[in-house]
Design a protein around this motif. Sequence first.
Motif: not given
Length: 144
Positions: A34-47
Amino acid sequence: MLNLVILLGFLLATVVTCVRLSRADLDRWHQHPDIADPGDLHGEGSFHCARRIAAPEAEVLAALKENALATPRTILVAGDVADGMMTFETRSAVMGFPDYTTAAVKDGLLVMHGRLRFGRKDFGVNRARVTGWLDALGPLTEPL
């Protein structure tokens, strides 16, 4: 002391066996990122990442599938190119810990979500794997 070492060895062997034989709950892991726009999201234990595509959806997903399956210890566990969404399982070399990466194309956007199954910290392995797959796509996706 020897009894303690034997007990710890037994516990470690039990954990490794449980991890290696664990089955994936595909209803949990095969979900549209679930991402609507280009970019990166780094979470604890995920990317999470999203990139605009510069080629037909099927071509991008076919290339991604080829690159993913060339990754050691990686298998396709759900979906396919024709579905527009695929989920891969990649296991660590020593302990066999599974990570799940789901990739989908929607509205001209390739969205990928890599995450671990066990634990809370992935030490950047999901990010490295996902960005490696993106780099291998080359001109099929647009840079940020």
